[in-house]
Scaffold this motif. Structure first.
Motif, PDB file in Angstrom:
ATOM      1  N   VAL A  53       0.871  -1.184   0.000  1.00 52.50           N
ATOM      2  CA  VAL A  53       0.000   0.000   0.000  1.00 52.50           C
ATOM      3  C   VAL A  53       0.902   1.227   0.000  1.00 52.50           C
ATOM      4  O   VAL A  53       1.746   1.381   0.881  1.00 52.50           O
ATOM      5  N   GLU A  54       0.730   2.067  -1.027  1.00 47.41           N
ATOM      6  CA  GLU A  54       1.532   3.280  -1.162  1.00 47.41           C
ATOM      7  C   GLU A  54       0.609   4.479  -1.327  1.00 47.41           C
ATOM      8  O   GLU A  54      -0.484   4.342  -1.879  1.00 47.41           O
ATOM      9  N   PRO A  55       1.043   5.648  -0.904  1.00 42.43           N
ATOM     10  CA  PRO A  55       0.216   6.837  -1.116  1.00 42.43           C
ATOM     11  C   PRO A  55       0.122   7.178  -2.605  1.00 42.43           C
ATOM     12  O   PRO A  55       1.076   6.961  -3.357  1.00 42.43           O
ATOM     13  N   HIS A  56      -1.021   7.690  -3.013  1.00 43.48           N
ATOM     14  CA  HIS A  56      -1.207   8.146  -4.391  1.00 43.48           C
ATOM     15  C   HIS A  56      -0.377   9.413  -4.576  1.00 43.48           C
ATOM     16  O   HIS A  56      -0.402  10.299  -3.716  1.00 43.48           O
ATOM     17  N   PRO A  57       0.359   9.541  -5.692  1.00 46.41           N
ATOM     18  CA  PRO A  57       1.226  10.716  -5.857  1.00 46.41           C
ATOM     19  C   PRO A  57       0.465  12.038  -6.022  1.00 46.41           C
ATOM     20  O   PRO A  57       1.014  13.101  -5.716  1.00 46.41           O
ATOM     21  N   ARG A  61      -6.201  11.505  -0.193  1.00 46.46           N
ATOM     22  CA  ARG A  61      -7.105  10.490   0.361  1.00 46.46           C
ATOM     23  C   ARG A  61      -7.059   9.160  -0.383  1.00 46.46           C
ATOM     24  O   ARG A  61      -7.729   8.221   0.013  1.00 46.46           O
ATOM     25  N   LEU A  62      -6.296   9.071  -1.440  1.00 48.28           N
ATOM     26  CA  LEU A  62      -6.230   7.841  -2.223  1.00 48.28           C
ATOM     27  C   LEU A  62      -4.894   7.136  -1.994  1.00 48.28           C
ATOM     28  O   LEU A  62      -3.893   7.764  -1.674  1.00 48.28           O
ATOM     29  N   VAL A  63      -4.925   5.808  -2.160  1.00 47.63           N
ATOM     30  CA  VAL A  63      -3.702   5.008  -2.076  1.00 47.63           C
ATOM     31  C   VAL A  63      -3.645   4.056  -3.262  1.00 47.63           C
ATOM     32  O   VAL A  63      -4.665   3.772  -3.897  1.00 47.63           O
ATOM     33  N   LEU A  64      -2.457   3.568  -3.530  1.00 49.67           N
ATOM     34  CA  LEU A  64      -2.253   2.540  -4.544  1.00 49.67           C
ATOM     35  C   LEU A  64      -2.025   1.231  -3.812  1.00 49.67           C
ATOM     36  O   LEU A  64      -1.084   1.109  -3.030  1.00 49.67           O
ATOM     37  N   ALA A  65      -2.901   0.284  -4.041  1.00 46.44           N
ATOM     38  CA  ALA A  65      -2.799  -1.013  -3.376  1.00 46.44           C
ATOM     39  C   ALA A  65      -2.472  -2.076  -4.409  1.00 46.44           C
ATOM     40  O   ALA A  65      -3.197  -2.227  -5.396  1.00 46.44           O
ATOM     41  N   THR A  66      -1.400  -2.791  -4.178  1.00 51.68           N
ATOM     42  CA  THR A  66      -1.035  -3.906  -5.047  1.00 51.68           C
ATOM     43  C   THR A  66      -1.548  -5.176  -4.392  1.00 51.68           C
ATOM     44  O   THR A  66      -1.204  -5.476  -3.249  1.00 51.68           O
ATOM     45  N   ALA A  67      -2.398  -5.893  -5.129  1.00 50.31           N
ATOM     46  CA  ALA A  67      -3.011  -7.107  -4.591  1.00 50.31           C
ATOM     47  C   ALA A  67      -2.761  -8.267  -5.540  1.00 50.31           C
ATOM     48  O   ALA A  67      -2.749  -8.099  -6.757  1.00 50.31           O
ATOM     49  N   SER A  68      -2.583  -9.443  -4.962  1.00 48.17           N
ATOM     50  CA  SER A  68      -2.327 -10.647  -5.739  1.00 48.17           C
ATOM     51  C   SER A  68      -3.400 -11.683  -5.457  1.00 48.17           C
ATOM     52  O   SER A  68      -3.696 -11.995  -4.304  1.00 48.17           O
ATOM     53  N   HIS A  72      -3.534 -13.451 -10.965  1.00 48.78           N
ATOM     54  CA  HIS A  72      -3.914 -12.052 -11.151  1.00 48.78           C
ATOM     55  C   HIS A  72      -3.189 -11.193 -10.113  1.00 48.78           C
ATOM     56  O   HIS A  72      -3.337 -11.391  -8.924  1.00 48.78           O
ATOM     57  N   ARG A  73      -2.402 -10.249 -10.618  1.00 54.62           N
ATOM     58  CA  ARG A  73      -1.701  -9.319  -9.725  1.00 54.62           C
ATOM     59  C   ARG A  73      -1.851  -7.935 -10.320  1.00 54.62           C
ATOM     60  O   ARG A  73      -1.424  -7.683 -11.440  1.00 54.62           O
ATOM     61  N   LEU A  74      -2.490  -7.039  -9.568  1.00 53.24           N
ATOM     62  CA  LEU A  74      -2.673  -5.692 -10.070  1.00 53.24           C
ATOM     63  C   LEU A  74      -2.608  -4.643  -8.988  1.00 53.24           C
ATOM     64  O   LEU A  74      -2.762  -4.938  -7.814  1.00 53.24           O
ATOM     65  N   THR A  75      -2.386  -3.429  -9.463  1.00 52.27           N
ATOM     66  CA  THR A  75      -2.402  -2.274  -8.572  1.00 52.27           C
ATOM     67  C   THR A  75      -3.686  -1.516  -8.834  1.00 52.27           C
ATOM     68  O   THR A  75      -4.009  -1.214  -9.983  1.00 52.27           O
ATOM     69  N   VAL A  76      -4.421  -1.243  -7.763  1.00 52.23           N
ATOM     70  CA  VAL A  76      -5.679  -0.523  -7.873  1.00 52.23           C
ATOM     71  C   VAL A  76      -5.607   0.758  -7.053  1.00 52.23           C
ATOM     72  O   VAL A  76      -4.881   0.838  -6.065  1.00 52.23           O
ATOM     73  N   VAL A  77      -6.361   1.735  -7.502  1.00 56.60           N
ATOM     74  CA  VAL A  77      -6.471   2.997  -6.768  1.00 56.60           C
ATOM     75  C   VAL A  77      -7.695   2.892  -5.884  1.00 56.60           C
ATOM     76  O   VAL A  77      -8.773   2.528  -6.349  1.00 56.60           O
ATOM     77  N   THR A  78      -7.535   3.188  -4.594  1.00 50.98           N
ATOM     78  CA  THR A  78      -8.662   3.092  -3.672  1.00 50.98           C
ATOM     79  C   THR A  78      -8.597   4.198  -2.625  1.00 50.98           C
ATOM     80  O   THR A  78      -7.528   4.683  -2.296  1.00 50.98           O
ATOM     81  N   GLY A  79      -9.751   4.530  -2.129  1.00 50.53           N
ATOM     82  CA  GLY A  79      -9.842   5.499  -1.042  1.00 50.53           C
ATOM     83  C   GLY A  79     -10.259   4.837   0.253  1.00 50.53           C
ATOM     84  O   GLY A  79     -10.620   5.506   1.217  1.00 50.53           O
ATOM     85  N   ALA A  80     -10.246   3.511   0.289  1.00 46.38           N
ATOM     86  CA  ALA A  80     -10.663   2.772   1.485  1.00 46.38           C
ATOM     87  C   ALA A  80      -9.745   3.111   2.657  1.00 46.38           C
ATOM     88  O   ALA A  80      -8.532   2.919   2.574  1.00 46.38           O
ATOM     89  N   PRO A  81     -10.318   3.590   3.761  1.00 44.50           N
ATOM     90  CA  PRO A  81      -9.485   3.973   4.900  1.00 44.50           C
ATOM     91  C   PRO A  81      -8.923   2.788   5.682  1.00 44.50           C
ATOM     92  O   PRO A  81      -7.970   2.943   6.432  1.00 44.50           O
ATOM     93  N   ASN A  82      -9.479   1.595   5.488  1.00 44.71           N
ATOM     94  CA  ASN A  82      -9.066   0.457   6.301  1.00 44.71           C
ATOM     95  C   ASN A  82      -8.156  -0.531   5.567  1.00 44.71           C
ATOM     96  O   ASN A  82      -7.919  -1.624   6.068  1.00 44.71           O
ATOM     97  N   ILE A  83      -7.628  -0.172   4.422  1.00 47.61           N
ATOM     98  CA  ILE A  83      -6.775  -1.107   3.688  1.00 47.61           C
ATOM     99  C   ILE A  83      -5.373  -1.126   4.287  1.00 47.61           C
ATOM    100  O   ILE A  83      -4.846  -0.097   4.707  1.00 47.61           O
ATOM    101  N   ALA A  84      -4.804  -2.336   4.365  1.00 48.75           N
ATOM    102  CA  ALA A  84      -3.461  -2.491   4.929  1.00 48.75           C
ATOM    103  C   ALA A  84      -2.770  -3.685   4.287  1.00 48.75           C
ATOM    104  O   ALA A  84      -3.423  -4.608   3.800  1.00 48.75           O
ATOM    105  N   GLU A  85      -1.467  -3.666   4.311  1.00 46.93           N
ATOM    106  CA  GLU A  85      -0.684  -4.772   3.765  1.00 46.93           C
ATOM    107  C   GLU A  85      -0.967  -6.043   4.549  1.00 46.93           C
ATOM    108  O   GLU A  85      -1.165  -6.021   5.764  1.00 46.93           O
ATOM    109  N   GLY A  86      -1.009  -7.174   3.830  1.00 46.21           N
ATOM    110  CA  GLY A  86      -1.214  -8.468   4.456  1.00 46.21           C
ATOM    111  C   GLY A  86      -2.666  -8.881   4.599  1.00 46.21           C
ATOM    112  O   GLY A  86      -2.944 -10.026   4.944  1.00 46.21           O
TER     113      GLY A  86
END
Length: 187
Positions: A53-57, A61-68, A72-86
């Motif tokens: 999970v990285e901050p959007h440049p 309020r948005l982050v870039l989340a890489t999910a596998s 299928h492995r992709l990076t999505v843009v999300t504003g979800a406040p509760n997203i975390a690695e793992g």
């Protein structure tokens, strides 16, 4: 009373389909009014693990989340406040049909790749509302740690829910154990 088929299988060995069980229970006097299918619209939605999970440049309020999710492995843009690695999450790929969380009436929309503040997002991490599970839309739905990464979400969380009309003379059927006893007797 609404009875999830998979929950009922914890009490009774069922070797029939939900439709056949509903028909047999109705013929035995416990009327099945309808069968709802949870997850029947979840094509292209998988169990995924959030790797990064990285901050959007360009947005606070948005982050870039890489999910596998398996292959299928992709990076999505999300504003979800509760997203975390793992975390284990529901990952929808392009082409998935989800509930439009911002529409007044429940309706399905098809997910398309798009740029959000200059970053391409080819999927989406889903809330309970977008999956049609509840009205919760404050953040994404976090799955248990034992959720199988890469599995279709419909295989993991999907179920048939049989709704029975319970009349006052059948109070013993106002619980899962009561319905299980009835199903066991019928089968």
């Amino acid at each position: 009373m609404k009875v999830p088929f998979n929950w009922l299988k914890e009490y009774v060995d069922l070797d029939v389909t939900p439709q056949e069980l509903a028909q047999r229970m109705t013929m035995a006097g416990l009327e099945a009014e309808q069968i709802d299918y949870i997850g029947d619209t979840w094509d292209n939605v998988f169990v995924a693990e959030v790797e990064k999970v990285e901050p959007h440049p360009d947005a606070d309020r948005l982050v870039l989340a890489t999910a596998s999710a398996g292959e299928h492995r992709l990076t999505v843009v999300t504003g979800a406040p509760n997203i975390a690695e793992g975390q284990k999450v529901a990952l929808a790929l392009a082409g998935a049909r989800l509930i439009d969380a911002y529409a007044d009436e429940p309706r399905l929309k098809t997910l398309k790749p798009g740029k959000i503040r200059g970053i391409l997002s080819e999927g989406m991490v889903c809330s309970e509302k977008e999956l049609g599970l509840s009205d919760e839309h404050e953040g994404i739905m976090v799955l248990p740690d034992d959720a199988p990464v890469g599995a279709p979400l419909a295989d993991y969380l999907g179920d048939a829910v049989i709704e029975f009309e319970i009349t006052p003379n059948l109070v013993h059927a106002f619980s899962m154990v009561g319905i299980a006893r009835e199903a066991s007797a019928v089968l």
